[in-house]
Write an enzyme that holds these catalytic residues in place. Structure first.
Site, PDB file in Angstrom:
ATOM      1  N   LYS A 172       1.245  -1.207  -0.125  1.00 50.43           N
ATOM      2  CA  LYS A 172       0.132   0.356   0.164  1.00 50.43           C
ATOM      3  C   LYS A 172       0.684   1.139   0.380  1.00 50.43           C
ATOM      4  O   LYS A 172       1.212   1.730   0.924  1.00 50.43           O
ATOM      5  CB  LYS A 172      -1.350  -0.287   1.457  1.00 50.43           C
ATOM      6  CG  LYS A 172      -2.120   0.960   1.310  1.00 50.43           C
ATOM      7  CD  LYS A 172      -2.145   2.014   1.261  1.00 50.43           C
ATOM      8  CE  LYS A 172      -1.374   2.937   1.459  1.00 50.43           C
ATOM      9  NZ  LYS A 172      -1.139   4.165   1.855  1.00 50.43           N
ATOM     10  N   GLU A 248       9.468   0.987  10.817  1.00 48.48           N
ATOM     11  CA  GLU A 248      10.607   2.042  11.081  1.00 48.48           C
ATOM     12  C   GLU A 248       9.584   3.371  10.658  1.00 48.48           C
ATOM     13  O   GLU A 248       9.197   3.638   9.103  1.00 48.48           O
ATOM     14  CB  GLU A 248      10.887   1.911   9.167  1.00 48.48           C
ATOM     15  CG  GLU A 248      11.990   0.276   9.347  1.00 48.48           C
ATOM     16  CD  GLU A 248      13.685   0.543   9.659  1.00 48.48           C
ATOM     17  OE1 GLU A 248      13.483   2.004  10.003  1.00 48.48           O
ATOM     18  OE2 GLU A 248      13.667  -0.962  10.049  1.00 48.48           O
ATOM     19  N   CYS A 282      13.899  10.415   7.302  1.00 50.89           N
ATOM     20  CA  CYS A 282      13.948  10.368   7.764  1.00 50.89           C
ATOM     21  C   CYS A 282      15.496  10.382   8.937  1.00 50.89           C
ATOM     22  O   CYS A 282      15.820  10.602  10.215  1.00 50.89           O
ATOM     23  CB  CYS A 282      13.469   8.566   8.401  1.00 50.89           C
ATOM     24  SG  CYS A 282      14.189   7.649   7.886  1.00 50.89           S
ATOM     25  N   GLU A 379      10.116  16.218  13.823  1.00 48.20           N
ATOM     26  CA  GLU A 379      10.892  16.015  12.199  1.00 48.20           C
ATOM     27  C   GLU A 379      11.161  17.368  11.459  1.00 48.20           C
ATOM     28  O   GLU A 379       9.611  18.005  10.849  1.00 48.20           O
ATOM     29  CB  GLU A 379      10.178  14.880  11.675  1.00 48.20           C
ATOM     30  CG  GLU A 379      10.443  13.975  12.222  1.00 48.20           C
ATOM     31  CD  GLU A 379      10.719  12.889  11.324  1.00 48.20           C
ATOM     32  OE1 GLU A 379       8.998  12.254  10.795  1.00 48.20           O
ATOM     33  OE2 GLU A 379      11.317  11.716  10.475  1.00 48.20           O
TER      34      GLU A 379
HETATM   35  P1  NAP Z   1       2.932   8.670   6.853  1.00 49.54           P
HETATM   36  O1  NAP Z   1       1.761  10.035   7.430  1.00 49.54           O
HETATM   37  O2  NAP Z   1       2.910   7.755   8.494  1.00 49.54           O
HETATM   38  O3  NAP Z   1       2.663   8.097   6.068  1.00 49.54           O
HETATM   39  C1  NAP Z   1       2.849   6.563   5.845  1.00 49.54           C
HETATM   40  C2  NAP Z   1       2.466   5.481   4.961  1.00 49.54           C
HETATM   41  O4  NAP Z   1       1.160   5.271   5.559  1.00 49.54           O
HETATM   42  C3  NAP Z   1       1.486   6.028   3.875  1.00 49.54           C
HETATM   43  O5  NAP Z   1       1.103   4.791   3.528  1.00 49.54           O
HETATM   44  C4  NAP Z   1       0.006   6.678   4.474  1.00 49.54           C
HETATM   45  O6  NAP Z   1      -1.322   6.637   3.502  1.00 49.54           O
HETATM   46  C5  NAP Z   1      -0.322   5.342   5.178  1.00 49.54           C
HETATM   47  N1  NAP Z   1      -0.842   5.650   6.502  1.00 49.54           N
HETATM   48  C6  NAP Z   1      -1.578   7.059   6.783  1.00 49.54           C
HETATM   49  N2  NAP Z   1      -2.723   7.626   7.315  1.00 49.54           N
HETATM   50  C7  NAP Z   1      -2.844   6.319   7.651  1.00 49.54           C
HETATM   51  C8  NAP Z   1      -3.099   4.953   8.995  1.00 49.54           C
HETATM   52  N3  NAP Z   1      -3.916   5.364   9.548  1.00 49.54           N
HETATM   53  N4  NAP Z   1      -3.855   3.357   8.710  1.00 49.54           N
HETATM   54  C9  NAP Z   1      -2.690   3.201   7.820  1.00 49.54           C
HETATM   55  N5  NAP Z   1      -2.421   3.500   6.440  1.00 49.54           N
HETATM   56  C10 NAP Z   1      -1.575   4.584   7.137  1.00 49.54           C
HETATM   57  O7  NAP Z   1       4.206   8.593   6.362  1.00 49.54           O
HETATM   58  P2  NAP Z   1       5.257   9.791   5.172  1.00 49.54           P
HETATM   59  O8  NAP Z   1       4.275  11.842   5.493  1.00 49.54           O
HETATM   60  O9  NAP Z   1       4.411   9.537   4.255  1.00 49.54           O
HETATM   61  O10 NAP Z   1       6.287   9.430   5.599  1.00 49.54           O
HETATM   62  C11 NAP Z   1       7.147  10.465   6.514  1.00 49.54           C
HETATM   63  C12 NAP Z   1       7.134   9.872   7.589  1.00 49.54           C
HETATM   64  O11 NAP Z   1       7.712   8.224   7.260  1.00 49.54           O
HETATM   65  C13 NAP Z   1       8.387  10.466   8.273  1.00 49.54           C
HETATM   66  O12 NAP Z   1       8.324  10.318   9.960  1.00 49.54           O
HETATM   67  C14 NAP Z   1       9.879   9.580   8.133  1.00 49.54           C
HETATM   68  O13 NAP Z   1      10.619   9.957   9.038  1.00 49.54           O
HETATM   69  C15 NAP Z   1       9.278   8.475   7.852  1.00 49.54           C
HETATM   70  N6  NAP Z   1      10.048   7.410   7.377  1.00 49.54           N
HETATM   71  C16 NAP Z   1      10.849   6.567   8.075  1.00 49.54           C
HETATM   72  C17 NAP Z   1      11.831   4.983   7.132  1.00 49.54           C
HETATM   73  C18 NAP Z   1      12.127   4.788   8.443  1.00 49.54           C
HETATM   74  O14 NAP Z   1      13.130   4.091   7.716  1.00 49.54           O
HETATM   75  N7  NAP Z   1      12.343   4.839   9.970  1.00 49.54           N
HETATM   76  C19 NAP Z   1      12.111   6.003   5.826  1.00 49.54           C
HETATM   77  C20 NAP Z   1      11.221   6.831   5.373  1.00 49.54           C
HETATM   78  C21 NAP Z   1      10.022   8.031   6.101  1.00 49.54           C
HETATM   79  P3  NAP Z   1      -1.389   7.941   2.804  1.00 49.54           P
HETATM   80  O15 NAP Z   1      -0.427   8.446   2.020  1.00 49.54           O
HETATM   81  O16 NAP Z   1      -2.725   8.110   2.292  1.00 49.54           O
HETATM   82  O17 NAP Z   1      -1.539   9.409   4.359  1.00 49.54           O
END
Ligand code: NAP
Length: 475
Positions: A172, A248, A282, A379
């Site tokens: 997804k 992650e 991240c 962040e």
């Molecule tokens: P996000 O808002 O948490 O979304 C991540 C994924 O989860 C997207 O596919 C999103 O879909 C989905 N999602 C959102 N709400 C959800 C829910 N209630 N239930 C199930 N899935 C849901 O994060 P982002 O803004 O895309 O990415 C940035 C974040 O990722 C930052 O915090 C970054 O640090 C973290 N990150 C961590 C790593 C690591 O390896 N530790 C690597 C890269 C990024 P939608 O797009 O449709 O909302």
């Protein structure tokens, strides 16, 4: 460009007929309309993954590895077009997008080689009464949820080990960047992945779709990359069926520069740790802690380098910093910078959102940042470097650990003993010691504290998709 759902090896519209728009962050214009998967489609994807599971698990590891190897080769051949697609939907500069394609493809190559290394254990019980045999088996059907910031690499970092281990998956992708995920599905199909082994489900209703899959008892694993906030929600949902999870999550990386550091190297490392992916990583350096005696020189030199970066559309070859991914992200960065300035910080370069279209924010360096500023707690996810000064090793470690996150830290010092001491004392899953980049498909990537659970990459990444089965036997 593929824009339908990929389920059971076929491109299909959403059962509701709904679609959603993908925007170009450089202009805000629509670049494609993508099928919007719903709960019915999610169950169809689980059906397909469950049906394909036994045959894929029984496929010889070498054959699974060769399919991944072929996917690596196809990605490498098509690097230029994949990079353009990433840049188009994510906004990142082409140089960053090309770097991502290489990084992403390397996960397929690495796990092509790991596929044959699911080794077990055979030993004699301490009592001598029997043998202890441990075999590794695929976890089963996996739901993979990825963010928009590395739309290719965060997918391959999960699909590679899952397929190597013999699992089947439903990916997804983030709804800002579904096109890259769909392009990856096409490549995997061409590489020989059988129908149903990889399914890709773009959706605007992520919560409902992922929640529905987690309630299906055929789903045995959730691997999530994204924010800590969403990770907490998914951990709670996974608890209902006791689904195996790898998380992650977010980071708040400290970048610590001691007075004895090679400042040339520290500036190079800072540019990499801060500006890779325009700060939308991240692993991005989020808090710069610089020892007082070298702080003025470090700040001046970093600001000089940051101010020279060429900002523009990611797809333009000259661009070094593209727009941020969407309006919410640029508004958040702007508000964090304004908050820091209101509390007494000075922007020695950048510091204000430009007029005009697109989701741009200029490379910014802030000095004199107050210790309690939200910009040091959250962040930033943008091209902003807040600098705080410190004196001595103990204070550096205390400041670095003053966060609920623990993904990565960067430490610059000429004293290797101190470098090792501080690396051990900082609460993080990864440390860059005199290096501004840690990501490597051959290394275990992941965080401690609220940055996550589990590791991706290296041999650890394969183990996340395997269960150990113990058989007590006499022979
Ligand atoms: P996000 O808002 O948490 O979304 C991540 C994924 O989860 C997207 O596919 C999103 O879909 C989905 N999602 C959102 N709400 C959800 C829910 N209630 N239930 C199930 N899935 C849901 O994060 P982002 O803004 O895309 O990415 C940035 C974040 O990722 C930052 O915090 C970054 O640090 C973290 N990150 C961590 C790593 C690591 O390896 N530790 C690597 C890269 C990024 P939608 O797009 O449709 O909302």
């Amino acid at each position: 460009m593929e824009t339908e759902l990929f389920i059971g090896g076929k491109w299909v519209p959403a059962s509701s007929g709904n679609r959603f728009d993908v925007l170009d962050p450089a202009t805000g214009d629509t670049v494609a309309s993508v099928a919007d998967g719903g709960e019915t489609d999610a169950i169809a994807a689980v059906d397909a993954a469950a049906a394909a599971g036994p045959a894929w698990a029984a496929t010889p590891p070498r054959v699974r590895g060769e399919v991944l190897r072929k996917a690596f080769e196809l990605m490498t051949e098509r690097a230029a077009e994949l990079a353009r697609l990433i840049s188009l939907e994510n906004g990142k500069a082409l140089t960053d997008a090309k770097g991502e394609v290489t990084y992403a493809a390397e996960f397929f190559r690495w796990f092509a080689e790991e596929a044959v290394r699911g080794e077990g254990i055979a030993t004699t019980a301490p009592s001598g009464a029997n043998k202890i045999l441990v075999v590794r088996q695929p976890v089963g059907v996996c739901v993979l949820v990825t963010p928009w910031n590395f739309p290719a690499a965060m997918a391959t970092r999960k699909i590679g080990p899952a397929l190597a281990a013999g699992c089947t998956v439903i990916l997804k992708p983030a709804s800002d960047t579904p096109l890259t995920a769909l392009a990856m599905a096409a490549i995997l199909a061409e590489a020989g992945v059988p129908e149903g082994v990889v399914n890709v489900l773009p959706s605007r209703s992520s919560g409902a779709v992922v929640g529905r899959m987690l309630r299906d008892s055929r789903v045995r694993k959730l691997s999530f990359t994204g924010s800590t906030e969403v990770g907490r929600i998914l951990l709670a949902q996974a608890a209902e069926n006791v689904v195996n999870t790898s998380m992650e999550l977010g980071g708040n990386a400290p970048f610590v520069v001691f007075a004895d550091a090679d400042l040339d190297a520290a500036i190079e490392g800072a540019m990499l740790a801060k500006m890779r992916n325009g700060g939308e990583a991240c692993t991005a350096a989020n808090r710069f802690f610089v020892e007082s005696s070298v702080a003025p020189e470090f700040s001046r030199r970093l600001a000089a380098r940051m101010s020279q970066l060429v900002v523009g559309p990611g797809t333009d070859e000259k661009t070094q910093v593209g727009p941020l991914v969407n309006e919410d992200t640029v508004a958040k960065v702007d508000s964090l910078v304004k908050g820091a300035i209101d509390a007494g910080a000075e922007a020695i370069t950048g510091g204000a959102r430009p007029e005009g279209t697109g989701f741009y924010y200029p490379p910014t360096v802030l000095t004199g940042v107050a210790a309690d500023s939200p910009i040091l707690r959250e962040e930033i996810f943008g091209p902003v470097a807040p600098i705080v000064t410190f004196t001595g090793e103990a204070e550096a470690v205390r400041l670095a650990n003053d966060t609920e996150y623990g993904l990565v830290a960067y430490v610059y010092t000429a004293d290797i003993g101190r470098g090792m001491r501080v690396s051990e004392a900082i609460e993080a899953g990864m440390v860059g010691l005199n290096r501004g980049l840690v990501s490597d498909p051959a290394a275990p990537f992941g965080g401690v504290k609220q940055s996550g659970i589990g590791r991706e990459g290296g041999h650890d990444g394969l183990l996340e998709y395997l269960e150990s089965k113990y058989i007590a036997v006499n022979w």
